[in-house]
Design a protein around this motif. Structure first.
Motif, PDB file in Angstrom:
ATOM      1  N   GLU A  86       0.852  -1.195   0.000  1.00 30.53           N
ATOM      2  CA  GLU A  86       0.000   0.000   0.000  1.00 30.53           C
ATOM      3  C   GLU A  86       0.887   1.245   0.000  1.00 30.53           C
ATOM      4  N   ARG A  87       0.420   2.284  -0.672  1.00 27.06           N
ATOM      5  CA  ARG A  87       1.217   3.511  -0.825  1.00 27.06           C
ATOM      6  C   ARG A  87       1.668   4.090   0.524  1.00 27.06           C
ATOM      7  N   GLU A  88       0.741   4.125   1.493  1.00 28.01           N
ATOM      8  CA  GLU A  88       1.081   4.718   2.794  1.00 28.01           C
ATOM      9  C   GLU A  88       2.191   3.946   3.506  1.00 28.01           C
ATOM     10  N   GLU A  89       2.065   2.635   3.452  1.00 31.21           N
ATOM     11  CA  GLU A  89       3.061   1.783   4.091  1.00 31.21           C
ATOM     12  C   GLU A  89       4.420   1.947   3.382  1.00 31.21           C
ATOM     13  N   MET A  90       4.366   2.064   2.049  1.00 33.91           N
ATOM     14  CA  MET A  90       5.600   2.263   1.264  1.00 33.91           C
ATOM     15  C   MET A  90       6.262   3.583   1.670  1.00 33.91           C
ATOM     16  N   ALA A  91       5.461   4.639   1.807  1.00 33.48           N
ATOM     17  CA  ALA A  91       6.009   5.950   2.155  1.00 33.48           C
ATOM     18  C   ALA A  91       6.688   5.887   3.528  1.00 33.48           C
TER      19      ALA A  91
ATOM     20  N   THR B 278       1.867  -2.093  -7.064  1.00 36.29           N
ATOM     21  CA  THR B 278       1.553  -0.703  -6.715  1.00 36.29           C
ATOM     22  C   THR B 278       2.774   0.197  -6.936  1.00 36.29           C
ATOM     23  N   LEU B 279       3.917  -0.398  -7.263  1.00 34.45           N
ATOM     24  CA  LEU B 279       5.136   0.397  -7.491  1.00 34.45           C
ATOM     25  C   LEU B 279       4.898   1.388  -8.629  1.00 34.45           C
ATOM     26  N   ALA B 280       5.384   2.613  -8.450  1.00 36.79           N
ATOM     27  CA  ALA B 280       5.210   3.655  -9.477  1.00 36.79           C
ATOM     28  C   ALA B 280       5.773   3.158 -10.806  1.00 36.79           C
ATOM     29  N   ARG B 281       5.188   3.647 -11.874  1.00 42.34           N
ATOM     30  CA  ARG B 281       5.686   3.270 -13.200  1.00 42.34           C
ATOM     31  C   ARG B 281       6.355   4.466 -13.860  1.00 42.34           C
ATOM     32  N   MET B 282       7.565   4.250 -14.362  1.00 45.66           N
ATOM     33  CA  MET B 282       8.212   5.314 -15.130  1.00 45.66           C
ATOM     34  C   MET B 282       8.009   5.027 -16.609  1.00 45.66           C
ATOM     35  N   LYS B 283       7.822   6.087 -17.351  1.00 50.80           N
ATOM     36  CA  LYS B 283       7.667   5.957 -18.800  1.00 50.80           C
ATOM     37  C   LYS B 283       8.985   5.512 -19.409  1.00 50.80           C
ATOM     38  N   LYS B 284       8.912   4.856 -20.553  1.00 48.41           N
ATOM     39  CA  LYS B 284      10.132   4.526 -21.279  1.00 48.41           C
ATOM     40  C   LYS B 284      10.978   5.786 -21.391  1.00 48.41           C
TER      41      LYS B 284
END
Ligand SMILES: [Zn+2]
Length: 430
Positions: free
Chosen positions: A11-16, A315-321
């Protein structure tokens, strides 16, 4: 398949919260053990203990490749060499190479992260993985090698070169997954075509590409010619190597391993942090590196981040190519133009080679852009009308995709290749 559900689907909060704890410990460690950071933080009168939220990271100084070069070779290591078990370095094409070191824990994390990337690309313990990156100081081969072994795949450490042997082994050893640069995958396809071999007869079904940008048309071409599913992965040798980010089967951005790296996007000119979704330069802070931690390292790669969850479950953020490098941006009439965008445009036009030269000039105070493009032999001897069709097609794509007017000039095959050295892709006469 997901390699490490606990972190990849956190979860985003836990990741932060996890990031903040790891960040505090990283900042304290670099302040204590790396004189470069102690001087920098003291100069700005900031103490690592003052960090209360992830947002506070913005107040810390950026680290540039030049800083690493000036500390060559071991000046920025946070631990003595007796704790370091592996050393890698970047190629150092321009100037001194940069050196990075790994402790046993660093290597353990590295294998875990490349295992995530390989799994996201579809590789399992049933695969036979042929690695065609160079084994040596370069991080690519060893990083993915250990991840693939951790998964339990059968690894063939082919290294680079000898295309005939690569293809022979691919055929005889029944390779199912190819790890290479996208351009080498195309070279293999061309070789097989020239030798009258049908790639359909191979066992190959997956490709994991990295080491250079892989624009969408290039991916499509590889998939169609080799009959495989291709995914892109991203690494930065100074930060770790491969294992920073990788695409999942949805092919909609590269999942960035945020439990080990904090990504930020900055404006490469003003150096200000940009809001989520904006395009700019990727900056990475390592969260687990023991031997060689880096704070706000400027990768020079241009991308954007998407923090919405992916339909694959991660849930990990995705970076564009990666679109290109911030050092390569050419600003024409206020518009950012990347050589990689030009390459993708050319790859979609029938009859031209992706070999080109961009000439930027200023006539009576106005920027002009000319693009010289090599065409295939058969096209070059074709009727003028066909040549005109091709150049207007490219000009139209320039307007639609990049948003600038360019004058296209088609030239003979091989005419842009210099007798020696690297071809100069951009000539700026302003
Ligand atoms: Zn995904």
């Amino acid at each position: 398949m997901i390699w490490d559900r606990r972190y990849e689907c956190m979860e985003r909060e836990e990741m932060a919260q996890l990031q903040l704890e790891r960040l505090q410990s990283t900042l304290n460690r670099v302040y204590r053990n790396v004189s470069f950071y102690k001087k920098r933080f003291d100069g700005l009168k900031i103490l690592p203990d003052e960090i209360q939220s992830l947002k506070d990271l913005e107040g810390f100084p950026l680290t540039a490749k030049e800083d690493l070069r000036q500390s060559y070779p071991y000046g920025m290591f946070a631990l003595p060499l007796r704790d370091v078990v592996r050393i890698h370095s970047s190629s150092g094409v321009t100037g001194k190479p940069t050196v990075t070191g790994y402790t046993r824990n660093d290597l353990h994390h590295w294998s875990q992260l490349t295992a995530r990337v390989l799994t996201a690309g579809g590789i399992t313990k049933d695969d036979v993985v042929q690695i065609t990156f160079k084994y040596g100081l370069f991080t690519g081969a060893f990083g993915l090698h250990h991840g693939a072994e951790l998964i339990g795949a059968s690894v063939i450490p082919m290294s680079t070169g000898n295309t005939a042997k690569q293809v022979l082994i691919m055929q005889d050893y029944k390779t199912t997954a190819l790890v290479s640069t996208p351009s080498y995958a195309l070279l293999l396809a061309r070789y097989m075509e020239a030798e009258g071999m049908d790639p359909k007869n191979l066992s190959l079904k997956l490709g994991l590409f990295g080491g250079e940008p892989c624009p969408e048309p290039m991916r499509r071409e590889i998939e169609e010619r080799l009959f495989i599913r291709a995914t892109d992965n991203y690494g930065v040798s100074e930060v770790m190597g491969p294992g920073v980010a990788g695409e999942c089967e949805r092919k909609n951005g590269l999942h960035l391993n945020e439990d080990h790296f904090i990504p930020e996007i900055i404006d490469p000119q003003t150096l200000k942090v940009l809001p989520p979704g904006a395009e700019g330069e990727l900056v990475l802070t390592t969260l687990s590196r023991e031997a060689f931690p880096l704070v706000r390292y400027r990768t020079r790669d241009i991308t954007s981040l998407d923090f919405s969850p992916c339909s694959c479950g991660r849930t990990l953020a995705r970076m564009k190519k990666v679109l290109g490098r911030s050092d390569d941006i050419i600003i024409v009439k206020g518009v950012n133009v990347f050589p990689s965008q030009v390459e993708s445009i050319l790859m979609e036009v029938e009859g031209v080679e992706p070999r080109y030269q961009i000439i930027v000039d200023r006539v009576e105070g106005v920027d002009t852009l000319e693009v010289r493009v090599e065409v295939h032999e058969r096209v070059f001897s074709d009727e003028i009308k066909n040549l005109q069709n091709i150049s207007s097609k490219i000009e139209r794509k320039f307007r639609e995709i990049i948003g600038v007017t360019a004058k296209v000039k088609l030239v003979a095959p091989e005419s842009l290749q210099p007798r020696e050295g690297k071809a100069q892709k951009v000539v700026d006469r302003r």
